[in-house]
Design a protein around this motif. Structure first.
Motif, PDB file in Angstrom:
ATOM      1  N   GLU A 128       1.037  -1.375   0.021  1.00 42.54           N
ATOM      2  CA  GLU A 128      -0.067  -0.005   0.022  1.00 42.54           C
ATOM      3  C   GLU A 128       0.982   1.283   0.016  1.00 42.54           C
ATOM      4  O   GLU A 128       0.556   2.328  -0.503  1.00 42.54           O
ATOM      5  CB  GLU A 128      -1.023   0.114   1.361  1.00 42.54           C
ATOM      6  N   ARG A 129       1.999   1.165   0.601  1.00 39.29           N
ATOM      7  CA  ARG A 129       2.972   2.293   0.837  1.00 39.29           C
ATOM      8  C   ARG A 129       3.345   2.847  -0.669  1.00 39.29           C
ATOM      9  O   ARG A 129       3.789   4.028  -0.889  1.00 39.29           O
ATOM     10  CB  ARG A 129       4.117   2.188   1.606  1.00 39.29           C
ATOM     11  N   CYS A 130       3.376   1.856  -1.745  1.00 37.89           N
ATOM     12  CA  CYS A 130       3.739   2.312  -3.020  1.00 37.89           C
ATOM     13  C   CYS A 130       3.060   3.298  -3.654  1.00 37.89           C
ATOM     14  O   CYS A 130       3.405   3.951  -4.613  1.00 37.89           O
ATOM     15  CB  CYS A 130       3.938   1.125  -3.892  1.00 37.89           C
ATOM     16  N   TRP A 131       1.467   3.508  -3.344  1.00 42.16           N
ATOM     17  CA  TRP A 131       0.889   4.343  -3.983  1.00 42.16           C
ATOM     18  C   TRP A 131       0.527   5.616  -3.479  1.00 42.16           C
ATOM     19  O   TRP A 131       0.776   5.748  -2.030  1.00 42.16           O
ATOM     20  CB  TRP A 131      -0.677   3.459  -3.962  1.00 42.16           C
ATOM     21  N   ASP A 132       0.315   6.621  -3.901  1.00 40.22           N
ATOM     22  CA  ASP A 132       0.094   8.000  -3.544  1.00 40.22           C
ATOM     23  C   ASP A 132      -1.548   8.181  -3.882  1.00 40.22           C
ATOM     24  O   ASP A 132      -1.954   8.198  -5.092  1.00 40.22           O
ATOM     25  CB  ASP A 132       0.820   9.143  -4.241  1.00 40.22           C
ATOM     26  N   GLY A 135      -6.702  11.982  -4.247  1.00 37.79           N
ATOM     27  CA  GLY A 135      -7.887  12.500  -4.123  1.00 37.79           C
ATOM     28  C   GLY A 135      -9.196  12.071  -5.063  1.00 37.79           C
ATOM     29  O   GLY A 135      -8.849  11.213  -6.135  1.00 37.79           O
ATOM     30  N   ASP A 136     -10.264  11.911  -4.554  1.00 33.72           N
ATOM     31  CA  ASP A 136     -11.228  11.372  -5.154  1.00 33.72           C
ATOM     32  C   ASP A 136     -11.351  10.047  -5.575  1.00 33.72           C
ATOM     33  O   ASP A 136     -11.507   9.966  -6.792  1.00 33.72           O
ATOM     34  CB  ASP A 136     -11.747  12.444  -6.277  1.00 33.72           C
ATOM     35  N   GLY A 137     -10.873   9.181  -4.837  1.00 31.16           N
ATOM     36  CA  GLY A 137     -10.664   7.608  -5.216  1.00 31.16           C
ATOM     37  C   GLY A 137      -9.597   7.542  -6.178  1.00 31.16           C
ATOM     38  O   GLY A 137      -9.608   6.368  -6.905  1.00 31.16           O
ATOM     39  N   LEU A 138      -8.589   8.228  -6.470  1.00 30.83           N
ATOM     40  CA  LEU A 138      -7.599   8.136  -7.362  1.00 30.83           C
ATOM     41  C   LEU A 138      -6.140   7.865  -6.647  1.00 30.83           C
ATOM     42  O   LEU A 138      -5.856   8.410  -5.805  1.00 30.83           O
ATOM     43  CB  LEU A 138      -7.399   9.503  -8.212  1.00 30.83           C
ATOM     44  N   TRP A 139      -5.397   6.918  -7.242  1.00 28.13           N
ATOM     45  CA  TRP A 139      -4.067   6.464  -6.809  1.00 28.13           C
ATOM     46  C   TRP A 139      -3.169   6.596  -7.686  1.00 28.13           C
ATOM     47  O   TRP A 139      -3.508   6.178  -8.839  1.00 28.13           O
ATOM     48  CB  TRP A 139      -4.299   5.181  -6.210  1.00 28.13           C
ATOM     49  N   GLN A 140      -1.994   7.007  -7.504  1.00 25.99           N
ATOM     50  CA  GLN A 140      -0.917   6.971  -8.526  1.00 25.99           C
ATOM     51  C   GLN A 140       0.481   6.270  -8.042  1.00 25.99           C
ATOM     52  O   GLN A 140       0.660   6.079  -6.851  1.00 25.99           O
ATOM     53  CB  GLN A 140      -0.547   8.577  -8.705  1.00 25.99           C
ATOM     54  N   VAL A 141       1.027   5.745  -9.144  1.00 30.34           N
ATOM     55  CA  VAL A 141       2.481   5.497  -8.915  1.00 30.34           C
ATOM     56  C   VAL A 141       3.403   5.627  -9.969  1.00 30.34           C
ATOM     57  O   VAL A 141       2.987   5.830 -11.298  1.00 30.34           O
ATOM     58  CB  VAL A 141       2.295   3.553  -9.009  1.00 30.34           C
ATOM     59  N   VAL A 196       1.065   6.160 -13.329  1.00 27.91           N
ATOM     60  CA  VAL A 196      -0.224   5.497 -13.822  1.00 27.91           C
ATOM     61  C   VAL A 196      -0.879   5.827 -12.801  1.00 27.91           C
ATOM     62  O   VAL A 196      -0.691   5.666 -11.450  1.00 27.91           O
ATOM     63  CB  VAL A 196       0.206   3.900 -13.706  1.00 27.91           C
ATOM     64  N   THR A 197      -2.150   6.427 -12.776  1.00 23.46           N
ATOM     65  CA  THR A 197      -2.949   6.486 -12.121  1.00 23.46           C
ATOM     66  C   THR A 197      -4.283   5.789 -12.286  1.00 23.46           C
ATOM     67  O   THR A 197      -4.980   5.304 -13.418  1.00 23.46           O
ATOM     68  CB  THR A 197      -3.846   8.017 -12.511  1.00 23.46           C
ATOM     69  N   VAL A 198      -4.758   5.200 -11.145  1.00 22.59           N
ATOM     70  CA  VAL A 198      -5.776   4.433 -11.309  1.00 22.59           C
ATOM     71  C   VAL A 198      -7.082   4.529 -10.120  1.00 22.59           C
ATOM     72  O   VAL A 198      -6.773   5.309  -9.063  1.00 22.59           O
ATOM     73  CB  VAL A 198      -5.479   2.870 -10.671  1.00 22.59           C
ATOM     74  N   ARG A 199      -8.262   4.400 -10.501  1.00 21.45           N
ATOM     75  CA  ARG A 199      -9.338   4.735  -9.876  1.00 21.45           C
ATOM     76  C   ARG A 199      -9.962   3.530  -9.147  1.00 21.45           C
ATOM     77  O   ARG A 199     -10.044   2.347  -9.561  1.00 21.45           O
ATOM     78  CB  ARG A 199     -10.615   5.201 -10.466  1.00 21.45           C
ATOM     79  N   CYS A 200      -9.935   3.454  -7.846  1.00 23.34           N
ATOM     80  CA  CYS A 200     -10.159   2.339  -6.784  1.00 23.34           C
ATOM     81  C   CYS A 200     -10.990   2.922  -5.511  1.00 23.34           C
ATOM     82  O   CYS A 200     -10.424   4.001  -5.031  1.00 23.34           O
ATOM     83  CB  CYS A 200      -8.971   1.475  -6.642  1.00 23.34           C
TER      84      CYS A 200
END
Length: 459
Positions: A128-132, A135-141, A196-200
């Protein structure tokens, strides 16, 4: 499998498809065997991602660890023409295979583990620490090479960070968008530069879940005199296997008894079309054998010959797809060509002994924009090169749209007959025509195809 951690279903599929490929009745004597150039060396080199060391000598007792070391040894001439490189079974190798101009190389497996060695361009995010959270349910790596080991692991390409699809808990997610504002559903993503940005709804790596990211770089480039056997070439955002360009003609390439797939999603040069074939034979190739492979989960087609006509000589010659298994691909076999062929030349290709099922059930079917009619076993676009294509002795079962799709026309040089075709009663035989399987007599009379084939209605 070392450093694998894939869902049990995927592991079972690999073992099962290897057996089904071998069960295709493909005795060695039944294959056309292309003769490679005389081997200048008989050295063997070994690779083991778990116990190997790239500073070792590549012997069985002191194997190398990575495909990068193999490619460097080929480029420097350490691995010379005629050598065999063996990858340890039951291991995963994050990287690519590039034979370059060294002729007569063989890539095979070694060891007694049950699963073939996996060569892959997957990266993976584990933790989990690898993702930033942005906001608004978006996560980036950030997949920059400088972040290897910090935000991600796996293959590091020297020319792209583009991601074609994500794979999570055995499911492939290919709904890629052009901007983060378009991400409205879970597992939609963008791949912009190295980010890479992911909605989750939760951190993508919650509870130790591993997220795989398929880098858009071909796993294997088929070059002259190269033979590849008993490898699993799985996980890329581009084509899994492709021969070189028309300018670098491939003469004598064999791919046999391999598992190929989990391919596609990368953008083509137009920035709109997305690619992803299992095995792509480009124009200019001669004496190519693709035999007894299992090809699965491709964005586009399991097997294809395609490209512009070459300036002189046949555009293809003696290209044979023999005894392959195709499942969960968008199409089974594709052909297209463009340009002005050399007059008087004959381009030849054969598709025999194929066992194909569920065309159109690829993971791409849910997200591709050009979906209409593309779920077919045989796909034909333009045929500037009037190649002689023989499709005989194949089994084509189930298709979401049609047995055959011909955008312009059925290729002039196509002979398709003595096949077993199994379709649902509502599935078209030919996407651009109206006939269903109960009207096969009318269709064969109109097209000249499948006059001696058998047709079965699937319940």
């Amino acid at each position: 499998m070392h450093d694998h951690n894939e869902p049990p279903r995927a592991a079972r599929l690999r073992r099962r498809t290897v057996l089904s490929g071998g069960a295709a009745g493909l005795a060695a004597a039944a294959l056309t065997v292309w003769t490679s150039p005389a081997r200048a060396a008989t050295a063997e080199y070994f690779v083991d991602s778990a116990a190997g060391d790239d500073t070792a000598d590549g012997s069985r007792t002191r194997p190398w660890a990575t495909t990068a070391r193999v490619n460097q040894a080929i480029a420097s001439g350490v691995v010379a023409a005629g050598s065999t490189v063996r990858f340890r079974r039951g291991r995963r190798f994050h990287g690519i295979i590039r034979p370059g101009s060294t002729r007569g190389l063989r890539f095979e497996s070694w060891g007694d583990e049950s699963e073939a060695p996996v060569i892959t361009t997957y990266k993976y995010v584990q933790g989990e620490r690898c993702w930033d959270a942005v906001g608004d349910g978006l996560w980036q790596v950030d997949l920059s090479a400088a972040n290897i080991g910090r935000t991600h692991h796996g293959h590091v390409s020297t020319w792209t960070t583009e991601i074609g699809f994500l794979k999570v808990d055995g499911t492939m997610h290919g709904d890629r968008k052009a901007s983060t504002s378009a991400l409205t559903e879970d597992w939609q993503f963008t791949s912009i530069g190295p980010v890479v940005t992911v909605r989750c709804t939760e951190n993508p790596s919650t509870d130790g879940r591993r997220v795989w990211l398929a880098v858009a770089e071909p796993i294997l480039e088929g070059r002259s005199g190269t033979t590849v056997r008993d490898l699993a070439l799985l996980g890329t955002g581009r084509n899994a296997v492709q021969t070189a360009s028309s300018a670098v003609r491939t003469q004598g390439f064999t791919l046999a008894s391999c598992i190929v797939g989990e391919a596609g999603g990368g953008f083509a040069s137009d920035g709109v079309s997305r690619m992803g074939n299992g095995v792509q034979v480009w124009s200019g190739a001669t004496d190519v054998l693709i035999g007894a492979n299992t090809i699965i989960d491709c964005w586009d087609t399991a097997m294809t010959i395609q490209g512009p006509a070459v300036v002189s000589g046949p555009s293809w010659s003696n290209v044979e797809f023999n005894g392959n298994v195709s499942d969960r691909n968008m199409q089974t076999f594709e052909y297209w060509s463009s340009g002005d062929p050399d007059p008087g030349t004959v381009s030849t290709c054969a598709v025999r002994g194929t066992r194909a099922s569920r065309a159109g059930s690829s993971w791409s079917a849910r997200v591709r924009l050009d979906r209409s009619g593309k779920g077919s076993h045989a796909l034909f676009y333009s045929d500037a090169v009037e190649a002689r294509i023989a499709m005989r002795g194949n089994e084509f079962a189930g298709a979401s749209d049609a047995y055959l799709y011909a955008k312009v026309r059925v290729p002039v040089g196509l002979t398709s007959d003595e096949n077993a075709i199994r379709l649902a009663p509502t599935t078209r035989l030919h996407w651009q025509r109206s006939e269903r399987i109960d009207q096969r007599a009318e269709w064969t009379a109109a097209t000249g195809l499948e006059r001696n084939s058998t047709f079965t209605v699937l319940a």
